[in-house]
Write a protein that holds these residues in place. Structure first.
Motif, short mmCIF file in Angstrom:
data_model
loop_
_atom_site.label_atom_id
_atom_site.label_comp_id
_atom_site.label_asym_id
_atom_site.label_seq_id
_atom_site.Cartn_x
_atom_site.Cartn_y
_atom_site.Cartn_z
N GLY B 63 37.55 -14.58 -7.21
CA GLY B 63 36.60 -14.32 -8.10
C GLY B 63 36.10 -14.09 -10.05
N ALA B 64 35.54 -14.76 -10.66
CA ALA B 64 35.97 -14.31 -11.92
C ALA B 64 35.95 -13.19 -12.82
N GLU B 65 35.82 -12.07 -11.64
CA GLU B 65 36.57 -10.81 -11.72
C GLU B 65 37.40 -10.24 -11.63
N GLN B 66 38.29 -11.47 -11.56
CA GLN B 66 39.97 -11.09 -11.03
C GLN B 66 40.59 -12.14 -12.81
N ALA B 67 40.11 -13.11 -13.25
CA ALA B 67 40.83 -13.11 -14.33
C ALA B 67 40.75 -12.13 -15.27
N GLY B 68 42.02 -12.35 -15.62
CA GLY B 68 43.52 -11.75 -16.04
C GLY B 68 44.61 -11.02 -15.81
N GLN B 69 44.31 -11.21 -14.32
CA GLN B 69 44.87 -10.13 -13.50
C GLN B 69 45.59 -11.11 -12.45
N ILE B 70 47.05 -10.93 -12.32
CA ILE B 70 48.08 -11.81 -11.61
C ILE B 70 47.30 -11.93 -10.15
N VAL B 71 47.92 -13.36 -9.70
CA VAL B 71 47.55 -13.62 -8.22
C VAL B 71 48.59 -14.08 -8.06
N TRP B 72 48.56 -14.37 -6.37
CA TRP B 72 49.78 -14.64 -5.32
C TRP B 72 49.27 -16.55 -5.22
N VAL B 73 49.82 -17.16 -5.04
CA VAL B 73 49.17 -18.69 -4.69
C VAL B 73 49.47 -19.38 -4.15
N SER B 74 49.51 -20.41 -3.00
CA SER B 74 50.70 -21.15 -2.89
C SER B 74 49.26 -22.87 -2.39
N GLY B 75 50.08 -24.03 -2.37
CA GLY B 75 49.24 -24.85 -3.02
C GLY B 75 50.32 -25.93 -3.53
N ARG B 76 49.26 -26.70 -4.14
CA ARG B 76 50.29 -28.63 -4.10
C ARG B 76 49.67 -28.86 -5.52
N VAL B 77 50.27 -29.77 -6.49
CA VAL B 77 49.58 -30.30 -7.71
C VAL B 77 49.58 -32.16 -7.15
N GLU B 78 48.07 -32.03 -7.92
CA GLU B 78 47.77 -33.72 -7.88
C GLU B 78 47.36 -33.72 -9.17
N ARG B 79 47.56 -34.84 -9.74
CA ARG B 79 47.53 -35.95 -10.33
C ARG B 79 45.55 -36.47 -10.64
N TYR B 80 44.19 -36.13 -11.44
CA TYR B 80 42.95 -35.57 -11.15
C TYR B 80 43.01 -36.33 -12.77
N GLN B 81 42.10 -37.47 -12.92
CA GLN B 81 41.91 -37.90 -14.09
C GLN B 81 42.73 -37.58 -15.42
N ASN B 82 44.19 -38.74 -15.11
CA ASN B 82 45.25 -38.42 -15.95
C ASN B 82 45.81 -36.79 -16.34
N ALA B 83 45.19 -35.83 -15.76
CA ALA B 83 45.79 -34.64 -15.91
C ALA B 83 46.95 -34.24 -14.53
N HIS B 84 47.38 -32.85 -15.02
CA HIS B 84 47.39 -32.36 -13.24
C HIS B 84 46.31 -31.05 -12.79
N GLN B 85 46.65 -30.98 -11.92
CA GLN B 85 45.79 -29.85 -11.05
C GLN B 85 46.07 -29.40 -10.20
N ALA B 86 46.49 -27.95 -9.52
CA ALA B 86 46.78 -27.67 -8.78
C ALA B 86 45.31 -27.77 -7.51
N VAL B 87 45.79 -28.06 -6.21
CA VAL B 87 45.03 -27.62 -5.38
C VAL B 87 45.58 -26.61 -4.51
N LEU B 88 44.59 -25.72 -4.52
CA LEU B 88 45.60 -24.25 -3.92
C LEU B 88 45.23 -24.54 -2.05
N ASP B 89 45.90 -23.70 -1.35
CA ASP B 89 45.44 -23.61 -0.15
C ASP B 89 45.29 -21.55 0.03
N ALA B 90 46.07 -20.93 -1.01
CA ALA B 90 46.52 -19.47 -0.20
C ALA B 90 45.61 -19.06 -1.90
N ILE B 91 44.86 -18.21 -1.65
CA ILE B 91 45.19 -17.23 -3.26
C ILE B 91 44.43 -16.12 -2.65
#
Lengths: 323, 323, 323, 323, 323, 323
Positions: B63-91
């Motif tokens: 959550g917000a307290e982990q901001a600034g740290q390194i995370v491992w993620v897995s997911g997919r990139v989508e287009r949303y409102q003319n921009a890219h966005q990640a939709v993650l299935d794991a973090i």
């Protein structure tokens, strides 16, 4: 020797008059006359000015090493090459029995130093914040004598005995008054502590003459400056007394920021209300003293005869004319 | 998930691609969808740039307290409102087994930090003046890790991991070379000691992110500044080691004077040759680094695309055109 | 005449002593005594200072036109109106047989000019970039003698014979060392060429005395300045040699930008790394020379007796005290 | 297509209207639609402003390389995402038969360039000093077309076609008038020659668009600046024509000094009356043009709607109110 | 409509809520819907912020001319394009019966204006110098209402109703306190008169909105400035009252010099002690107010979230952290 | 007494020569000789310089109170202590019969004051705008004599009798010429009125000697300055004549803005074209006069012997050399 001329002002003496008393030995240099006799060539000084002089047939013990000290002399004034000169028949280091009054010889604050010191100490003693109080009283205890005696500067303003004390006392008076007007933003204890400590680094910035005037900037004064030296010293005392870190930083900040602008030598710019106000209080007391010293030589309704370097290099006006 | 996209650069990902790996969690904020489900809204970052993302139906623990740290993620990139966005299935917070390479994620010095540190230490270890050597090695011992890791600045130049070390090492190289050219006026030991110590106050001036970048100026950084903090710290070490007073003052002066001009924040102006030279060496390394960073984004024979604030806000020219 | 007083330092001579040798005739003015006889009133000078003098009953040929040249004189020192004065019995222009050593008479660089020139030429001769090499060697060929002899300035620093050469040689030494430290951004050939050429316009900026010191700024020196004159001259040479346009512009830019800031008279601000570094190298050599000249008159552990105008008008400290 | 909309001002067109005519192709970029068809995305411009547009199903030949040129187009205006957009059915490079009037498309001086050029040439042709005349006429002959066409600047003031000519012509008018008022100190020929030549270096300082506006500073413009370039060029012409050295230096000085102050980029400060007056004349014409351009968008008796950067960043007042 | 939402803060309203009450009509613009019906598009404002809105099917009488006045409205909040919007069913100019409290709508001084005005008037009424007293009371009599209502500035600090009065009252408090500390140089009457009069020219410098806030600088404000306007006005009153010339000049000087430095717009620099002190008092009150306004949005122990332009563009620290 | 020496230039007199005529009595001081006799010690002055003198055995009536006035003297020149001294046998206040020509004694404008005044009045009399005309003529009527006589300054430039008139007349000439060149932005009447009025406050800024030179700044000159005093005076006249408010404000603005920059003492910066042009015209006339005064003491083809403080403290070049 007429009694009227005991401790006479040097500038008031006329050729032919005898005089005696305590004077500052400004400089002294031994020599040998064409006749092979030793003599002392010297300059005496008091508040009225200086007078060159000679002691014929004199081999000591007073000599160049006594420069800067008070001597007791007796002699006569002569005219020599269109100027006055003292020819002394006696000279010796002044001692307690001579009852010399330094205030007749070197410039001295126009207020009683003991009362000013008592005022400062009284205010500090009643500071509401016990941490700030502890730092201030510790610094005062360790430096009482020098703090009470030191001039505020080498030239410019407050360059007389007790000048630093007078400047500090005035600023504390201002601090007390202004803290009452801005209670929403000003912590009275912090402001007063800052006023007391802001120039404390001057104790290390100056070399002084035997009589206590500033002769020169010291090595550390030139290499680091009184602002740094003061903030470093107060930081050390605060750490020693274990006051909370924020308070230590605020005290150091008050000192580090009190010249306000980089071009005036500030280390940082004021970031809290007390530091900003302290810088203004300092400016006010400097300027008011400049006016006091200038007005002392200016008639009401007139401009100063000289430009005043420390006030924009302008001619200053003393109000009070007849129209 | 294709293997090519393990630890892929975020800016290179295209809509529809899957990816996984270690990234900086720049910001994260929990929310509740219109359907009443918890989700996490976040921004990932690596050296290539940033990518906003969502983790649907996710209540923690990241959550917000982990901001600034390194995370491992897995997911997919989508287009949303003319921009890219990640939709993650794991973090999850990254751990040692993930073998994350910070140099892929946050900006890092272009030279090997261990070799740079060894160079610095080697020079200090052989300093001819044993007093200066003692102060330097003591300071290094007590701050080795932080000194080796800290960026040189929040923005402007050297604002990457090991930036302070790289800046210091370059300056020591300069100091060695220039001390040989001006032996009549330069005490090599003092110059090198000054080069090592001049920015040491930055250790206290910055707050850093978990990954070591500068996030903000610290409280003491803002109230006193790194020049003061460094000179105060070195003064304390020198007193502790009982080195002669003149040498202590000179070391403190080197630090206090290294920004040269009041408008650049110097505490005092350089009064000895080593302090003057140090200020120039500092300026040279800052400027050369600005050019290095600018040229990295400029073709030979062209002007930089942007004005460079830290170099007079000018467009800079990279020589090497064809004519 | 005692042999000890051949070419004696003028300031060391005492009333009653005879002397002879080579001196600079600073000024000379013919007059007629009350008895109607012609005489010459003059001032002699050597490195130690000046001495006024008279040649009684003398009608020439030495007169006002020889001012600025070296003369051979013989005479005696007298006391006249509380000062020393030479009364000469012989005066004539010095010739080769007198073996006059200018270094005893006018200020001269503290290093051997031939070795410095050989160093400069050696570096230029091996410049990797043949275009820059061609421009430098052409400029050197056409101005060798003047370049090797000229002072670096009228006052301030390097205001002695071979001063420009010494300043240039030092800067080339710096350039060689620093180009090695910043190879990613610095083209060594361009930097060294800039170091050699940067002050070449001074050849046209000064008028000199017969002995080679700067007497005054020339007309073109005042109307256009050495920066413009140098950049214009180098542009002309580069066009003549048909070097590529970009290289010509870069050489001209190095010169045009070497004073860095508009308030120091720069034509443009440095836009490439070599120009920026050159400006810093120039600053360093100027400052180190100021310290060298100041330290020559200051004891270790002391501040300079005078404020030093060219170094912030401060008192400078020469390290090396006993504590 | 209604005839009223031939060459209509872009800003006046409304959704649904058709239009055709000559416009500046500001930018153009080819793309491929989701349906796989090529299209051109572009921006048209005329004096009234800009309009984005599309040419669907279009593969060329007009494309990005034609940016900066005039094209003939025909199409319709639509509303798209709250803004206007042109949908073109035809686009091609404009040719002579289209009778395009550049003054409708790019900003142009408000005075007739041929008359201004004739005035300038007429004055130069009658210059009393034949040396100054020769230099001026030679420079004019070699640069007539570019001199007559170039804008005076990229932005700020006179940034329209023939701007340099208009600025120069105005300054020559001033020079004629003021030389009459100060005949004791002003050499009319020198002043007028300086007025003509002072900005001649701008011919090399700018890169221009196909239509003649300033697109960017050139490489030599950025590395040396128009003041240097002009003084160097005039020096070369003067040497070629063998005019006396003093006159060459004075012409170069006029150019080198015409920005008056170091902070405005002057190479030297004005040292003779003509150079001082020229700098003032230049300032006057710049400021009067700023007011002219500002008043054109300000009602009498009102302040300008925007701060005017080049006039102290103030709001300017156009006199003429009703009270 | 719920009673809770009568005069609700605009920023606190949520989509779906109804509200009614008094608000500032910031802007209003009539339009016609696609269906051909008239509507009003507007922005409401109160101290909490602004809210855009619509009144459908509305042809007046409220329209653009009522902008800047208080209206009574009733309506509902909706979400439109990701933002809040009010849809009003009633709007009319507020009248006395609505009991609108301006302090809820526009920024107002945090102290009671009547008490501040009584304090100021009380001090002036007892001024020892009857000439200064007469000028002050005359100026107050003629401008009482405007003086009590006007903000102190358009932005920066004191930009709320009664701001000028609060600034003036604070300065008079300071003046009373400091005059007691520096009686040798300060004429209390002159200082207090100066404090009262120093910004009186602001009455003519600003244009105000119907609610009394500063909308713009006036024509005479921009062409002459409040310092000139104040000094001119006070000069006229003093002449009318026939006070002695010196006193008139001193009053005018106090005003003319109160910005202290040319770069801050002063007409002259302070030449007497009262003028110098007044400039410092003005600075203090400005700065203390900046801190008050900044601290109101900053937690103890934290730095301000924004740089504060008027205090050196720095982040400011509010003391009071826990350590 | 030879007739050649009537009104001889003081600097041309030689020891032994007799002389008589009118001279300025610069200073005078009564004394008593060692023999008990009264004498007068004085300094005479004319344009060529000064000469000290004595009148032996003289008790009056001429004394210190006549300093600054013209006296008629007769006497002889002697050599005394290596300098010239006059020994007078007669001295008395000059009277009409002496036919003294002040232009021989005090510096006077190089043009005929009556013709200049007629020119100024002629232009004002034909001003197209009757409001501006009325203000100008009223101001001229009330100050004709002082306006025609006053120097333009105490030192710097135009510091001779009729200097203000000459400066004003030159500026009106410029205004007429430049208004023709910029008719789109310049209201000729306003510009000329501004040129006439801009320095009118100098009438109150100076104290003058009996002969009309500036002896000192006046009290109001120092406390308010001529810019304020002029703008206030013109405001009063304009109100008295009931001219429209905008015109009054514009006239006051022209005066208030004519020093252009805060660091030159301007009250506001120029906001309309006429004010901007006026500031430039003022600058031009000041600078041209500086060159005129400098060239008067410089040979063609030479630099001035002294640095010229008011022109950037540079050496100035007078064109016209032989090469």
């Amino acid at each position: 020797m007429s009694h009227e001329n005991e401790n006479a002002a040097l500038q008031a003496l006329k050729p032919g008059e005898r005089f005696s008393g305590c004077y500052l030995l400004k400089t002294a240099q031994s020599g040998t006359s064409t006749a092979g006799k030793p003599y002392l060539s010297l300059r005496l000084a008091d508040l009225s000015g200086e007078l060159p002089g000679k002691v014929w047939d004199y081999g000591g013990p007073v000599g160049a090493e006594q420069a800067g000290q008070i001597v007791w002399v007796s002699g006569r004034v002569e005219r020599y090459q269109n100027a006055h000169q003292a020819v002394l028949d006696a000279i010796r280091p002044a001692d307690a029995d001579d009852g010399c009054d330094p205030a007749r010889i070197v410039p001295t604050a126009p207020r009683d130093p003991e009362r000013m010191l008592a005022y400062v100490e009284g205010v500090l003693d009643k500071l509401g914040d016990l941490d700030y109080r502890a730092v201030c009283l510790t610094v005062l205890d360790r430096n009482r004598e020098a703090f009470a005696a030191l001039p505020g500067a080498k030239t410019m303003h407050h360059s007389f005995l007790h000048g630093l004390l007078m400047h500090t006392a005035n600023m504390i008076q201002q601090a007390e008054a202004l803290a009452r007007i801005y209670p929403e933003v000003i912590d009275r204890s912090l402001l007063i502590a800052g006023a007391f400590l802001h120039d404390i680094g001057k104790l290390a910035e100056f070399d002084t003459t035997p009589l206590g005037l500033v002769s020169e900037y010291s090595r550390e004064g030139q290499l680091l400056g009184h602002i740094f030296l003061g903030a470093e010293m107060v930081g050390a005392v605060a750490r020693e007394l274990c006051i909370p870190e924020e308070k230590r930083l605020l005290l150091q900040h008050m000192i580090a920021a009190h010249h306000e602008r980089p071009e005036y030598g500030t280390i940082v710019r004021p970031r809290c209300a007390e530091a900003e106000l302290l810088a203004n209080i300092d400016m006010i007391d400097s300027r008011m003293e400049i006016f006091r010293e200038t007005y002392a030589q200016t008639e009401p309704g007139q401009f100063s005869r000289q430009r005043v370097y420390a006030q924009n290099n302008d001619f200053l006006y003393r109000p009070g004319g007849k129209d």
